[in-house]
Write a protein that holds these residues in place. Structure first.
Motif, PDB file in Angstrom:
ATOM      1  N   THR A   9       0.673  -1.182   0.283  1.00  0.00           N
ATOM      2  CA  THR A   9      -0.080  -0.138   0.369  1.00  0.00           C
ATOM      3  C   THR A   9       0.944   0.841   0.069  1.00  0.00           C
ATOM      4  OG1 THR A   9      -0.415  -0.144   2.345  1.00  0.00           O
ATOM      5  CG2 THR A   9      -2.088  -0.865   0.896  1.00  0.00           C
ATOM      6  N   GLY A  10       2.073   1.205   0.891  1.00  0.00           N
ATOM      7  CA  GLY A  10       3.251   2.363   0.915  1.00  0.00           C
ATOM      8  C   GLY A  10       3.593   2.313  -0.671  1.00  0.00           C
TER       9      GLY A  10
ATOM     10  N   ASN B  39       1.302   4.104  -3.115  1.00  0.00           N
ATOM     11  CA  ASN B  39       0.900   5.254  -2.698  1.00  0.00           C
ATOM     12  C   ASN B  39       2.208   5.821  -2.976  1.00  0.00           C
ATOM     13  OD1 ASN B  39      -1.556   5.561  -2.264  1.00  0.00           O
ATOM     14  ND2 ASN B  39      -1.508   4.081  -1.583  1.00  0.00           N
ATOM     15  N   MET B  40       3.118   5.600  -3.172  1.00  0.00           N
ATOM     16  CA  MET B  40       4.684   6.704  -3.298  1.00  0.00           C
ATOM     17  C   MET B  40       4.099   6.628  -4.478  1.00  0.00           C
ATOM     18  SD  MET B  40       6.986   5.013  -1.047  1.00  0.00           S
ATOM     19  CE  MET B  40       6.554   4.096   1.238  1.00  0.00           C
TER      20      MET B  40
ATOM     21  N   PHE C 237       1.617   7.324  -6.625  1.00  0.00           N
ATOM     22  CA  PHE C 237       1.166   8.191  -6.663  1.00  0.00           C
ATOM     23  C   PHE C 237       1.281  10.002  -6.560  1.00  0.00           C
ATOM     24  CE2 PHE C 237      -2.673  11.300  -5.440  1.00  0.00           C
ATOM     25  CZ  PHE C 237      -3.780  10.515  -6.276  1.00  0.00           C
ATOM     26  N   GLY C 238       2.454   9.559  -6.173  1.00  0.00           N
ATOM     27  CA  GLY C 238       3.084  10.567  -5.180  1.00  0.00           C
ATOM     28  C   GLY C 238       4.267  11.061  -6.330  1.00  0.00           C
ATOM     29  N   ALA C 239       5.134  10.352  -6.682  1.00  0.00           N
ATOM     30  CA  ALA C 239       6.265  10.530  -7.913  1.00  0.00           C
ATOM     31  C   ALA C 239       5.002  10.737  -8.946  1.00  0.00           C
ATOM     32  CB  ALA C 239       6.812   9.337  -7.910  1.00  0.00           C
TER      33      ALA C 239
ATOM     34  N   TYR D  87      -7.309   4.620  -7.491  1.00  0.00           N
ATOM     35  CA  TYR D  87      -7.104   5.977  -7.705  1.00  0.00           C
ATOM     36  C   TYR D  87      -6.096   6.885  -8.523  1.00  0.00           C
ATOM     37  CZ  TYR D  87      -8.633   7.193  -3.293  1.00  0.00           C
ATOM     38  OH  TYR D  87      -9.622   7.469  -1.874  1.00  0.00           O
TER      39      TYR D  87
END
Lengths: 351, 465
Positions: free
Chosen positions: A56-57, A60-61, A63-65, A90
């Motif tokens: 999950t990390g 979402n990392m 997603f950020g990048a 997402y």
């Protein structure tokens, strides 16, 4: 320049040539060699590799990048990919480009680390919540593990959509010669939507929230139109289908087994062919229906008919074509001989 | 309604064109915290280089207000998203804004691990002891005895555990540069909150690392209190469990520096490999399917690799696959190698033309899979395995030859000679030798020793085969 490498390493090499900036991963067999190679290459090239605390990390990392307009990827296998499904939804909702490699293992649950293709529906039909699709590419060789990783980034940025590279344990672990790409891919332009932390993109917002029903529906319609437009990028290979009386069809490792079966059948004077999709979403429906003129399709898969069901879904109902299935699960693989016998049975049933 | 504050958009058009009203309830602490962040961003002059990551919860709409780059991710994952942003954009200012359910429950691992890595972002944690947006459920920070929609009889420590003290937990970690708990319940406390907030952002401006500020914040709506009683609840009840104060401030220290990694180019990293042309289609070349088997440590996989490398260098199509399926069990090591004059179909070898067996188990297991016309080569010290009719079974004293040549571990190299002497791979000798040498590139001392075994086996084969 050619290198003799594992499929998993070819993915990492593809990532290097694609210009991938950031790799976030969490170890899992049989995908971990990808992270091993990336962990060695990326820091030396001034790129970012991070072993995250969980999948999950990881997603979402990414997603950020991806929000920052960077080329971001991860690789994992069944259970890890399951944990990423919320993030994939997402990414799709926020229209972010990302590459997720699934070196499929056996399920459900912990299963085992052998080859299976049981994650087909999860990858091709969406997996996460909501009305979205991943783009799904299906390599069948070490060369394609590299080339389709590069292609995955191209398509991810062309459509601003997550792309799943759907491989399996055989493709990840096998070695073949890889022709290295000639050069690094050109960098995509992202300043119209990404947040770079600069004055140009200060006004940009990356989000998947539309509280207003009308806006959300409009957004969903727009996504569906985008998915429909991807048909132009459907890719497949048809091998000896021209005069075929039976066409075997499968993706990834199964396409290789089916290819050997076609050669064997031809040596027995059976007119057999192979339809081998390279994109599973968009599904190469036109090419499938052309191959289906043979009148008999035999789906070869390492899952419970998930791929066969998609063949049936995309088959033109006006074409008179029998569709049957030969499959194994649990980490087992059908032999070439099994497929040959099954194909002969199918042909003899007609007589 | 917030008076136009610095760092905010003029009007909140993403909420509703032209509006100046926020979506927060009267007496809510979020509006105050927002104002502090906006002012600090503007005063530090960092709006152009800031990316703000919103949570899910009441503050899901931070992007309505903050005039900077905005990202809205999933519930609980703002610290992971901020990690991704800051790793992708080194040198930029990244803010993660999270509530107590978001950070303290579903996303705790992401937040905690980001803090432990000392990620370069400021994490602003709003603790109002309740899930507000979703309807007043218990949060990890809910006070003992506090009534929520999911603890209607009050939080019971026996059933629901104790309020989670996030600052105290993060303070166990080595990496964070700054940790402080503040409150926005009254003017005096807000002044202190402002200082802490600013410090956290200065740390980002200066690229020094992770900064964490916890805000005790009232939620009159879900606490079912008026704003005055809410402020009193923060001061009298929450502060007892969550004492205010600075836990750590290393902002005066220089930023930690990562160990250097050697720099390289793609060409330097990946450029080494086989020169020369790719495999060519050659219909005249008979496809050969090999199985190499034994137990772990005998070099069975390397033997297959040497054959595969030699085949590739000879312009053949080739695949190498380590043991798969049920073969992985029962103590076998095996690999399948296909050498072909055309694109290789199945890389799995179920009916090998050539089986090389280095252990009794492997010989017994695979000998019967070799079809008529095939060859089984087994280590001579093992009993002869049963093979099908029409299969040539050959004992090769690989272990003895290797031992006599001074390298007992190189029995696999001796077996390579058996394939070469019988021309079972159809590959030129010099390519096989080059591949053998290359397989020891990392241990040059072994090149000569294996050459010696190769020669001894070659001599034996010449005299005996």
């Amino acid at each position: 320049m050619r290198k003799f490498v594992k499929g998993n390493e070819a993915v990492a090499i593809g990532a290097v040539y694609a210009g991938c900036d950031t790799y976030f991963g969490y170890p899992i067999t049989p995908a971990s060699d990808i992270a091993h190679a990336v962990a060695e290459y990326f820091p030396q090239l001034g790129r970012e590799h991070l072993q995250a605390e969980c999948e999950t990390g990881t997603i979402n990392m990414i997603f950020g990048a991806a929000s920052a307009g960077k080329l971001a990827m991860t690789a994992s296998s069944g259970p890890g990919i399951s944990l990423m499904q919320e993030g994939l939804s997402y990414l799709a909702g926020a229209q972010l480009p990302a590459v997720i490699v699934n070196v499929q293992r056996v399920g459900p649950g912990l299963g085992n680390i052998g080859p299976e293709q049981g994650d087909y529906n999860q990858a091709v039909k969406g997996g996460g919540h909501g009305n979205f699709h991943n783009i799904v590419l299906a390599p069948a060789s070490v060369q394609e593990m590299c080339d389709l990783t590069i292609k995955a980034f191209e398509m991810a940025f062309k459509y601003r959509n997550p792309v799943v590279v759907l491989a399996d344990a055989v493709l990840g672990q096998m070695m073949e010669f890889l022709q290295l790409p000639k050069m690094e891919s050109p960098r995509p332009e992202t300043s119209s939507w990404a947040v770079h932390g600069d004055a140009d993109t200060r006004g940009n917002l990356v989000s998947s929230i539309y509280l207003d029903n009308e806006l959300q529906e409009r957004h969903n319609w727009m996504l569906q139109e985008k998915y429909a437009s991807m048909e132009a990028d459907a890719l497949s290979e048809s091998y000896k289908t021209g005069d075929a009386e039976i066409v075997l069809t499968g993706y990834g490792t199964c396409s290789r087994i089916a290819r050997s079966a076609v050669d064997e059948l031809r040596s027995q004077n059976v007119k057999a062919g192979l339809f081998h999709p390279l994109t599973l979403f968009p599904f190469p429906a036109k090419a499938l229906n052309k191959a289906a003129k043979a009148g008999k399709l035999l789906a070869v898969e390492l899952s419970n008919g998930q791929y066969r069901d998609d063949v049936l879904l995309h088959l033109d109902r006006k074409i008179d074509c029998d569709v049957e299935l030969i499959n194994r699960m649990g980490g087992n693989m059908m032999t070439v001989e099994d497929v040959v016998l099954r194909a002969r049975e199918m042909l003899e049933a007609r007589a | 309604m917030i008076r136009k504050a610095k760092g905010f958009y003029e009007t909140f058009d993403r909420k509703e064109p032209g509006t100046k009203a926020t979506h927060y309830c009267p007496g809510c602490g979020h509006g105050i915290i927002h104002k502090l962040i906006g002012e600090a961003m503007a005063e530090l002059g960092i709006q152009d280089r800031t990316v703000f990551v919103s949570p899910v919860g009441c503050a899901a709409f931070c992007f309505h207000y903050f005039d900077c780059g905005n990202v809205a991710g999933p519930h609980g994952r703002a610290s992971a998203v901020a990690t991704g942003v800051s790793r992708a954009l080194p040198g930029k200012v990244v803010i993660s804004y999270q509530g107590d359910g978001d950070l303290g429950a579903i996303g705790f691992n992401n937040a905690f691990q980001a803090a432990n890595r000392g990620e370069h972002f400021a994490c602003f944690f709003v603790n109002n002891s309740i899930y507000a947006m979703t309807g007043g459920q218990m949060a990890p920070t809910t006070m003992l005895g506090q009534r929520t929609t999911t603890t209607p009889f009050g939080r019971d420590p026996v059933k629901e555990g104790y309020p989670l003290k996030v600052c105290e937990m993060l303070n166990q970690l080595d990496a964070p540069m700054f940790i402080e708990r503040v409150s926005v319940s009254d003017t005096k406390r807000i002044m202190q909150a402002k200082k802490a907030m600013r410090k956290a952002l200065e740390i980002q401006r200066d690229g020094k690392g992770y900064a964490f500020v916890e805000f005790l914040s009232p939620c009159p709506t879900n606490w079912r209190m008026d704003p005055v009683a809410s402020a009193r609840f923060v001061n009298d009840q929450m502060e007892k469990v969550f004492p205010l104060g600075n836990f750590r401030d290393r902002s005066a220290e220089p930023a930690p520096v990562a160990n250097p990694v050697p720099r390289s180019t793609i060409e330097e990293l990946l450029g080494k490999g086989h020169e020369g042309p790719a495999a060519k289609v050659d219909p005249g070349f008979k496809e050969r399917r090999f199985k190499f088997s034994g137990f772990g440590g005998q070099g069975v996989l390397s033997l297959g690799l040497v054959v595969a490398e030699a085949a590739g260098a000879s312009g053949r199509f080739v695949s190498w696959l380590p043991s798969y399926g049920p073969e992985q069990r029962g103590g076998y090591a095996s690999c399948s190698v296909v050498v072909s004059g055309k694109e290789v179909g199945s890389p799995a070898v179920d009916s090998p033309d050539v089986l090389v067996a280095m252990s009794q188990q492997a010989a017994e297991k695979f000998a019967a899979t070799v079809p008529a016309g095939g060859v089984v080569i087994h280590e001579a010290s093992l009993p002869e395995p049963k093979a099908r009719e029409g299969v040539r079974v050959m004992a090769f004293p690989a272990a003895r030859i290797a031992a006599e040549a001074g390298t007992p571990k190189a029995a696999n190299t001796a077996l390579l000679v058996a394939l070469t002497a019988l021309d079972l791979h159809g590959l030129p000798l010099e390519k096989v030798l080059a591949a053998l040498d290359a397989s020891f590139a990392a241990k040059p001392a072994l090149v000569e020793r294996n050459r010696k075994v190769f020669q001894a086996a070659f001599d034996w084969a010449k005299n005996n085969l």
